[in-house]
Design a protein around this motif. Sequence first.
Motif, short mmCIF file in Angstrom:
data_model
loop_
_atom_site.label_atom_id
_atom_site.label_comp_id
_atom_site.label_asym_id
_atom_site.label_seq_id
_atom_site.Cartn_x
_atom_site.Cartn_y
_atom_site.Cartn_z
N ILE A 84 0.87 -1.16 0.00
CA ILE A 84 0.00 0.00 0.00
C ILE A 84 0.91 1.22 0.00
CG2 ILE A 84 -0.42 0.49 2.44
CD1 ILE A 84 -3.33 0.40 1.91
N ASP A 85 0.78 2.04 -1.03
CA ASP A 85 1.61 3.23 -1.18
C ASP A 85 0.72 4.46 -1.03
OD1 ASP A 85 3.17 5.38 -1.99
OD2 ASP A 85 4.18 4.24 -3.55
N PRO A 86 0.75 5.12 0.12
CA PRO A 86 -0.12 6.27 0.33
C PRO A 86 0.23 7.48 -0.54
CG PRO A 86 1.37 5.98 2.19
CD PRO A 86 1.59 4.82 1.26
N LYS A 87 1.47 7.54 -1.01
CA LYS A 87 1.87 8.69 -1.85
C LYS A 87 1.26 8.60 -3.24
CE LYS A 87 6.10 9.46 0.69
NZ LYS A 87 7.53 9.20 0.74
N THR A 88 1.28 7.41 -3.83
CA THR A 88 0.72 7.23 -5.18
C THR A 88 -0.73 6.77 -5.13
OG1 THR A 88 1.45 4.93 -5.35
CG2 THR A 88 2.99 6.64 -6.13
N LYS A 89 -1.24 6.55 -3.91
CA LYS A 89 -2.60 6.04 -3.70
C LYS A 89 -2.84 4.77 -4.52
CE LYS A 89 -4.56 10.34 -2.16
NZ LYS A 89 -5.64 11.29 -2.25
N THR A 90 -1.98 3.79 -4.21
CA THR A 90 -2.05 2.49 -4.88
C THR A 90 -1.99 1.38 -3.84
OG1 THR A 90 -0.90 3.40 -6.81
CG2 THR A 90 -0.95 1.00 -6.61
N LEU A 91 -2.93 0.47 -3.93
CA LEU A 91 -2.90 -0.77 -3.15
C LEU A 91 -2.80 -1.90 -4.16
CD1 LEU A 91 -3.28 -2.78 -0.80
CD2 LEU A 91 -5.73 -2.30 -0.90
N SER A 92 -1.69 -2.64 -4.11
CA SER A 92 -1.46 -3.75 -5.03
C SER A 92 -1.41 -5.04 -4.24
CB SER A 92 -0.13 -3.59 -5.77
OG SER A 92 -0.13 -2.41 -6.52
N MET A 93 -2.06 -6.07 -4.78
CA MET A 93 -2.08 -7.38 -4.12
C MET A 93 -1.76 -8.45 -5.16
SD MET A 93 -5.62 -6.52 -2.16
CE MET A 93 -5.78 -8.03 -1.27
N LYS A 94 -0.85 -9.34 -4.81
CA LYS A 94 -0.52 -10.47 -5.68
C LYS A 94 -0.73 -11.73 -4.86
CE LYS A 94 2.92 -8.04 -8.46
NZ LYS A 94 2.29 -8.05 -9.73
N THR A 113 -6.58 1.87 -7.27
CA THR A 113 -5.93 3.16 -7.45
C THR A 113 -6.99 4.26 -7.45
OG1 THR A 113 -6.08 2.93 -9.87
CG2 THR A 113 -4.00 2.25 -8.83
N GLU A 114 -6.55 5.45 -7.11
CA GLU A 114 -7.47 6.57 -7.22
C GLU A 114 -7.86 6.72 -8.69
OE1 GLU A 114 -7.36 10.58 -4.93
OE2 GLU A 114 -6.17 10.85 -6.76
N HIS A 115 -9.14 6.88 -8.94
CA HIS A 115 -9.62 7.00 -10.32
C HIS A 115 -8.93 8.20 -10.98
CE1 HIS A 115 -12.25 7.61 -13.76
NE2 HIS A 115 -12.66 6.36 -13.57
N PRO A 116 -8.41 8.04 -12.19
CA PRO A 116 -7.65 9.13 -12.83
C PRO A 116 -8.49 10.38 -13.13
CG PRO A 116 -7.95 7.29 -14.35
CD PRO A 116 -8.47 6.84 -13.02
N GLU A 117 -9.80 10.25 -13.24
CA GLU A 117 -10.63 11.41 -13.58
C GLU A 117 -11.51 11.89 -12.43
OE1 GLU A 117 -12.76 10.07 -17.01
OE2 GLU A 117 -10.92 9.68 -18.13
N ASP A 118 -11.67 11.07 -11.39
CA ASP A 118 -12.56 11.44 -10.29
C ASP A 118 -11.97 10.93 -8.98
OD1 ASP A 118 -14.58 11.90 -8.47
OD2 ASP A 118 -16.12 10.82 -9.58
N PRO A 119 -11.38 11.83 -8.18
CA PRO A 119 -10.75 11.39 -6.92
C PRO A 119 -11.74 10.87 -5.88
CG PRO A 119 -10.66 13.78 -7.14
CD PRO A 119 -11.21 13.25 -8.42
#
Length: 169
Positions: A84-94, A113-119
């Motif tokens: 979980i990367d709070p700076k890029t707002k990405t949660l990745s799971m493998k 991820t945060e939606h690119p057009e609507d936060p």
Amino acid sequence: MKLFKSIHNFNYEWSLVSAANWQKYPNENCPHVQHVDVLNRFVDPETGTLTTERIITVDQKVPSLLRRILGADTTQYVHETSTIDPKTKTLSMKSKNLTLSNLLTIEETIEYTEHPEDPQQTQFTQQAAISAGSLVSRWSGIVEELSLKRFKDNAAVGREGFCKVLERF
């Protein structure tokens, strides 16, 4: 090998979705998930990224005849690593199945991820690669196709269950 990809938008901000992810199980839509055990968790002091390694115990409805032939049980295990990367707002799971992986391997990648057009929305991307092992090579096409169908069905049910978790959250 069979591939699966799905993209869905949740009408919730990324911070809420990423927090709710830790409350995803148990939920009534996914009764097959029995336990989620944390093996390791750490925060990188330089990046602030949280990495978590878990074992997920599931009860798979494997046909009894197949269980007897394989000497398997309905209890199956999945290994998952998430970041979980709070700076890029990405949660990745493998994740990858550990049980019966010599017969069938399912490798799944999920990303919130945060939606690119609507936060105010979170984009959910789910991908999976399903491949039969050498022990079932003769029937690999059938095994992979049946597994893909089951994966798609479970993915839809899981997404519905997570929506209920988000509503309660």
